[in-house]
Design an enzyme around this catalytic site. Structure first.
Site, PDB file in Angstrom:
ATOM      1  N   SER A 177       0.878  -1.057  -0.070  1.00 17.24           N
ATOM      2  CA  SER A 177       0.055   0.008   0.044  1.00 17.24           C
ATOM      3  C   SER A 177       0.846   0.998  -0.027  1.00 17.24           C
ATOM      4  CB  SER A 177      -0.933   0.132   1.281  1.00 17.24           C
ATOM      5  OG  SER A 177      -1.342   1.274   1.471  1.00 17.24           O
ATOM      6  N   TYR A 193      -1.691   0.347  10.772  1.00 16.72           N
ATOM      7  CA  TYR A 193      -1.949  -0.095   9.363  1.00 16.72           C
ATOM      8  C   TYR A 193      -0.504   0.412   8.604  1.00 16.72           C
ATOM      9  CZ  TYR A 193      -3.623  -1.087   4.877  1.00 16.72           C
ATOM     10  OH  TYR A 193      -3.741  -1.362   3.360  1.00 16.72           O
TER      11      TYR A 193
END
Ligand code: NAP
Length: 252
Positions: A140, A153
């Site tokens: 990501s 995250y």
């Protein structure tokens, strides 16, 4: 690549193939002549996609070592594994560090980081033995930058990226390519999972922007995996035109 109906199609494992990017990737790779093995916990969903594209659906919980071992054994029984797309994962919560929720951290580290280690470790010997393997990991932009409220995250995606990029050196001299795909905002079930099923909150993530679709990311995976064997695409970063960073959007 051979015809999609041929039993000699090369096998590619896609983790987290029951939804979003994983489901789209299984479809895109099947269209490119691969035999996708779809792994996820929601078996009904992966069975339906496997039936649709002529793949194989197998139960997989990447947070459970025994589940990964049983999955890997059944994959090996199908034949040589040529491709692995480490996609299973996601985010939970947006607490600042001062309010860090350890359960959320554990969930994110177990699925994104340890899940990727477990599946990669289990299938690596088979990928090497295939003589022309390829590992793609969906990290990501959260693996490349940090943002407020995203520490659990971003920390997990940084770790997943680090472990993935380590393979590039460790596999030098082996017939296995290693590609990291780092997307920005993609409209999938990702935000719904992050906000524990709160649809209204999830919708706000994509409000006023044109996000990437799961198909956009899948096409990028298929591109990287369809280059000639001597070409290794190391990292691809893709974002919506409406997104500059994890926090900065052009919202209309
Ligand atoms: P999604 O629609 O929520 O899909 C997540 C997939 O991961 C599901 O198929 C889910 O399957 C699977 N999964 C989660 N935990 C699992 C476990 N313990 N074992 C096996 N499978 C598991 O979200 P997505 O956007 O497609 O996310 C796919 C990947 O892209 C994730 O790694 C995510 O971090 C990354 N990513 C997403 C975005 C975004 O904006 N959407 C951006 C960058 C990167 P089951 O629940 O059926 O097991």
């Amino acid at each position: 690549m051979t015809s999609p109906t041929s039993p000699t199609r090369p096998i590619v494992v896609v983790t987290g193939a029951s939804s979003g990017i994983g489901a789209a990737t299984a479809r895109a790779l099947a269209a490119d002549g691969w035999h996708p093995v779809l792994g996820a916990r929601r078996l009904d969903r992966i069975r339906a996609i496997a039936d649709e594209v002529g793949g194989t659906a197998l139960p997989l919980d990447v947070t459970d070592g025994a589940s990964v071992d049983a999955f890997a054994q059944r994959v090996r029984d199908l034949g040589a594994v040529r491709g692995l797309v480490n996609n299973a994962g996601g985010a939970k919560g947006t607490e600042k560090v001062v309010d860090a929720d350890e359960e959320h951290w554990r969930w994110m580290w177990e699925s994104n980081v340890l899940g990727t280690v477990r599946v990669t470790k289990a299938l690596l010997p088979s990928l090497i033995a295939s003589g022309d393997g390829h590992i793609v990991t969906i990290t990501s932009i959260a693996g490349l930058e940090v943002y407020d409220g995203g520490s659990g995250y971003t920390a997990a995606k940084h770790a997943e990226g680090a472990l993935h990029r380590t393979l590039r050196g460790e596999l030098l001299g082996e017939p296995v390519r290693v590609t990291e795909i780092a997307p920005g905002a993609v409209e999938t079930e990702f935000a719904l999972v992050r906000f524990d099923g709160d649809q209204e909150r999830a919708d706000k993530v994509y409000e006023g922007i044109t996000p990437l679709t799961a198909d956009d990311v899948a096409a990028t995976v298929a591109f990287a995996m369809s280059r000639p064997s001597h070409v290794n695409i190391d990292t691809l970063v893709l974002k919506p035109r409406d997104q500059a960073t994890g926090m900065r959007f052009n919202r209309r």
